[in-house]
Design a protein around this motif. Sequence first.
Motif, PDB file in Angstrom:
ATOM      1  N   LEU A  59       0.795  -1.223   0.000  1.00  0.00           N
ATOM      2  CA  LEU A  59       0.000   0.000   0.000  1.00  0.00           C
ATOM      3  C   LEU A  59       0.833   1.281   0.000  1.00  0.00           C
ATOM      4  CD1 LEU A  59      -2.782  -1.002   2.542  1.00  0.00           C
ATOM      5  CD2 LEU A  59      -2.955  -0.903   0.059  1.00  0.00           C
ATOM      6  N   PHE A  60       1.955   1.271   0.709  1.00  0.00           N
ATOM      7  CA  PHE A  60       2.679   2.513   0.957  1.00  0.00           C
ATOM      8  C   PHE A  60       4.068   2.584   0.321  1.00  0.00           C
ATOM      9  CE2 PHE A  60      -0.287   2.150   4.482  1.00  0.00           C
ATOM     10  CZ  PHE A  60      -0.866   3.403   4.468  1.00  0.00           C
ATOM     11  N   SER A  61       4.501   1.545  -0.349  1.00  0.00           N
ATOM     12  CA  SER A  61       5.852   1.538  -0.894  1.00  0.00           C
ATOM     13  C   SER A  61       5.857   0.737  -2.186  1.00  0.00           C
ATOM     14  CB  SER A  61       6.799   0.921   0.131  1.00  0.00           C
ATOM     15  OG  SER A  61       8.111   0.910  -0.359  1.00  0.00           O
ATOM     16  N   GLU A  62       7.050   0.501  -2.678  1.00  0.00           N
ATOM     17  CA  GLU A  62       7.192  -0.351  -3.854  1.00  0.00           C
ATOM     18  C   GLU A  62       6.833  -1.783  -3.458  1.00  0.00           C
ATOM     19  OE1 GLU A  62       7.892   0.828  -6.862  1.00  0.00           O
ATOM     20  OE2 GLU A  62       7.934   2.819  -5.943  1.00  0.00           O
ATOM     21  N   PRO A  63       6.093  -2.493  -4.288  1.00  0.00           N
ATOM     22  CA  PRO A  63       5.718  -3.877  -3.939  1.00  0.00           C
ATOM     23  C   PRO A  63       6.957  -4.757  -3.758  1.00  0.00           C
ATOM     24  CG  PRO A  63       4.500  -3.112  -5.850  1.00  0.00           C
ATOM     25  CD  PRO A  63       5.524  -2.077  -5.558  1.00  0.00           C
ATOM     26  N   ILE A 120      10.619  -0.686   9.011  1.00  0.00           N
ATOM     27  CA  ILE A 120      11.013   0.725   9.002  1.00  0.00           C
ATOM     28  C   ILE A 120      12.167   0.961   8.033  1.00  0.00           C
ATOM     29  CG2 ILE A 120      12.032   2.558  10.399  1.00  0.00           C
ATOM     30  CD1 ILE A 120      10.334   1.498  12.722  1.00  0.00           C
ATOM     31  N   SER A 121      13.157   0.072   8.030  1.00  0.00           N
ATOM     32  CA  SER A 121      14.310   0.287   7.142  1.00  0.00           C
ATOM     33  C   SER A 121      13.919   0.197   5.672  1.00  0.00           C
ATOM     34  CB  SER A 121      15.426  -0.708   7.459  1.00  0.00           C
ATOM     35  OG  SER A 121      15.020  -2.023   7.166  1.00  0.00           O
ATOM     36  N   GLN A 122      13.044  -0.727   5.332  1.00  0.00           N
ATOM     37  CA  GLN A 122      12.591  -0.823   3.943  1.00  0.00           C
ATOM     38  C   GLN A 122      11.710   0.369   3.567  1.00  0.00           C
ATOM     39  OE1 GLN A 122      13.311  -2.801   1.449  1.00  0.00           O
ATOM     40  NE2 GLN A 122      14.681  -4.085   2.630  1.00  0.00           N
ATOM     41  N   LEU A 123      10.930   0.839   4.511  1.00  0.00           N
ATOM     42  CA  LEU A 123      10.053   1.965   4.240  1.00  0.00           C
ATOM     43  C   LEU A 123      10.846   3.250   4.046  1.00  0.00           C
ATOM     44  CD1 LEU A 123       7.028   2.187   3.974  1.00  0.00           C
ATOM     45  CD2 LEU A 123       6.918   2.863   6.353  1.00  0.00           C
ATOM     46  N   VAL A 124      11.945   3.398   4.772  1.00  0.00           N
ATOM     47  CA  VAL A 124      12.784   4.583   4.620  1.00  0.00           C
ATOM     48  C   VAL A 124      13.469   4.572   3.260  1.00  0.00           C
ATOM     49  CG1 VAL A 124      14.896   5.679   5.484  1.00  0.00           C
ATOM     50  CG2 VAL A 124      13.115   4.986   7.071  1.00  0.00           C
ATOM     51  N   LYS A 128       6.453   5.779  -1.213  1.00  0.00           N
ATOM     52  CA  LYS A 128       5.686   6.591  -2.145  1.00  0.00           C
ATOM     53  C   LYS A 128       5.551   7.989  -1.548  1.00  0.00           C
ATOM     54  CE  LYS A 128       3.060   2.799  -4.133  1.00  0.00           C
ATOM     55  NZ  LYS A 128       1.762   2.183  -4.312  1.00  0.00           N
ATOM     56  N   THR A 129       4.734   8.788  -2.141  1.00  0.00           N
ATOM     57  CA  THR A 129       4.587  10.166  -1.670  1.00  0.00           C
ATOM     58  C   THR A 129       3.826  10.258  -0.351  1.00  0.00           C
ATOM     59  OG1 THR A 129       2.586  10.399  -2.995  1.00  0.00           O
ATOM     60  CG2 THR A 129       4.683  11.073  -4.003  1.00  0.00           C
ATOM     61  N   TYR A 134       2.151   7.389   8.381  1.00  0.00           N
ATOM     62  CA  TYR A 134       0.888   6.701   8.147  1.00  0.00           C
ATOM     63  C   TYR A 134       1.112   5.233   7.813  1.00  0.00           C
ATOM     64  CZ  TYR A 134      -1.102  11.332   8.144  1.00  0.00           C
ATOM     65  OH  TYR A 134      -1.474  12.590   8.504  1.00  0.00           O
ATOM     66  N   ALA A 135       2.199   4.948   7.131  1.00  0.00           N
ATOM     67  CA  ALA A 135       2.528   3.545   6.849  1.00  0.00           C
ATOM     68  C   ALA A 135       2.833   2.806   8.147  1.00  0.00           C
ATOM     69  CB  ALA A 135       3.722   3.467   5.902  1.00  0.00           C
ATOM     70  N   PHE A 136       3.611   3.427   9.029  1.00  0.00           N
ATOM     71  CA  PHE A 136       3.915   2.786  10.305  1.00  0.00           C
ATOM     72  C   PHE A 136       2.656   2.635  11.153  1.00  0.00           C
ATOM     73  CE2 PHE A 136       5.233   2.862  14.753  1.00  0.00           C
ATOM     74  CZ  PHE A 136       6.046   1.740  14.754  1.00  0.00           C
ATOM     75  N   LEU A 137       1.793   3.635  11.139  1.00  0.00           N
ATOM     76  CA  LEU A 137       0.535   3.559  11.876  1.00  0.00           C
ATOM     77  C   LEU A 137      -0.339   2.427  11.336  1.00  0.00           C
ATOM     78  CD1 LEU A 137      -0.975   5.025  14.143  1.00  0.00           C
ATOM     79  CD2 LEU A 137      -2.035   6.440  12.385  1.00  0.00           C
ATOM     80  N   PHE A 138      -0.393   2.293  10.016  1.00  0.00           N
ATOM     81  CA  PHE A 138      -1.145   1.193   9.414  1.00  0.00           C
ATOM     82  C   PHE A 138      -0.568  -0.154   9.851  1.00  0.00           C
ATOM     83  CE2 PHE A 138      -1.542  -1.972   6.036  1.00  0.00           C
ATOM     84  CZ  PHE A 138      -2.921  -2.046   5.924  1.00  0.00           C
ATOM     85  N   TYR A 139       0.765  -0.271   9.848  1.00  0.00           N
ATOM     86  CA  TYR A 139       1.445  -1.499  10.280  1.00  0.00           C
ATOM     87  C   TYR A 139       1.080  -1.832  11.721  1.00  0.00           C
ATOM     88  CZ  TYR A 139       5.423  -4.397  11.759  1.00  0.00           C
ATOM     89  OH  TYR A 139       6.204  -5.370  12.285  1.00  0.00           O
ATOM     90  N   ALA A 140       1.113  -0.830  12.603  1.00  0.00           N
ATOM     91  CA  ALA A 140       0.806  -1.057  14.014  1.00  0.00           C
ATOM     92  C   ALA A 140      -0.651  -1.487  14.207  1.00  0.00           C
ATOM     93  CB  ALA A 140       1.111   0.192  14.829  1.00  0.00           C
ATOM     94  N   VAL A 141      -1.581  -0.836  13.501  1.00  0.00           N
ATOM     95  CA  VAL A 141      -2.993  -1.192  13.615  1.00  0.00           C
ATOM     96  C   VAL A 141      -3.242  -2.586  13.048  1.00  0.00           C
ATOM     97  CG1 VAL A 141      -5.307  -0.602  12.768  1.00  0.00           C
ATOM     98  CG2 VAL A 141      -3.815   1.183  13.678  1.00  0.00           C
ATOM     99  N   PHE A 142      -2.612  -2.901  11.926  1.00  0.00           N
ATOM    100  CA  PHE A 142      -2.753  -4.228  11.328  1.00  0.00           C
ATOM    101  C   PHE A 142      -2.263  -5.307  12.295  1.00  0.00           C
ATOM    102  CE2 PHE A 142      -1.598  -7.841   8.750  1.00  0.00           C
ATOM    103  CZ  PHE A 142      -2.591  -7.902   7.792  1.00  0.00           C
TER     104      PHE A 142
END
Length: 169
Positions: A59-63, A120-124, A128-129, A134-142
């Motif tokens: 959802l938030f990065s490159e697949p 976190i390291s892959q997300l950094v 995406k824009t 929000y990506a980390f928040l989504f991860y925590a909620v998931f």
Amino acid sequence: MAVYILLAVLSVYFMARSLSEYSFGIVEIGFMDVALPLTLFAAVAIGIHATAIFVTFKLFSEPISLKAVIHGIGEFYEVPVALTAVSLVLLLFKSYTVGFGILAIGAGLAFVTIPMFVMISQLVRQSKTIDKFYAFLFYAVFLFVAGALISVLAMDSQLGELMNTLNML
């Protein structure tokens, strides 16, 4: 990851067997009574983390493939494996407090810190824009929702087993 799970199972088994010696033969602990639940817990925990990382990246990065996610988590398991091996040695020498503490630290690293670090390291590196928070928040909620569902299912089955045991008495 398999080496970590095997060492953790052996550590918990030897600790439980050593502590059951003080029960005057009332409690007998078999290897499979310890191995199956711990292996299942480890597999489910790693599966939930890998799925959460996979969906977050989708959802938030490159697949990224699920195999790459599991490989990314597994390449950081040297420290938990070493800590669990030290814990196993300490438990064999009947140093239960320190051995269990080191085992708990290794489990915390294996099931919380390492998957979060990989995410976190892959997300950094690749994002995406959308803001990374929000990506980390989504991860925590998931993780919270998936963990809550699995916990409720486990508690329900254990409660049903307890009720069946009480009905037999």
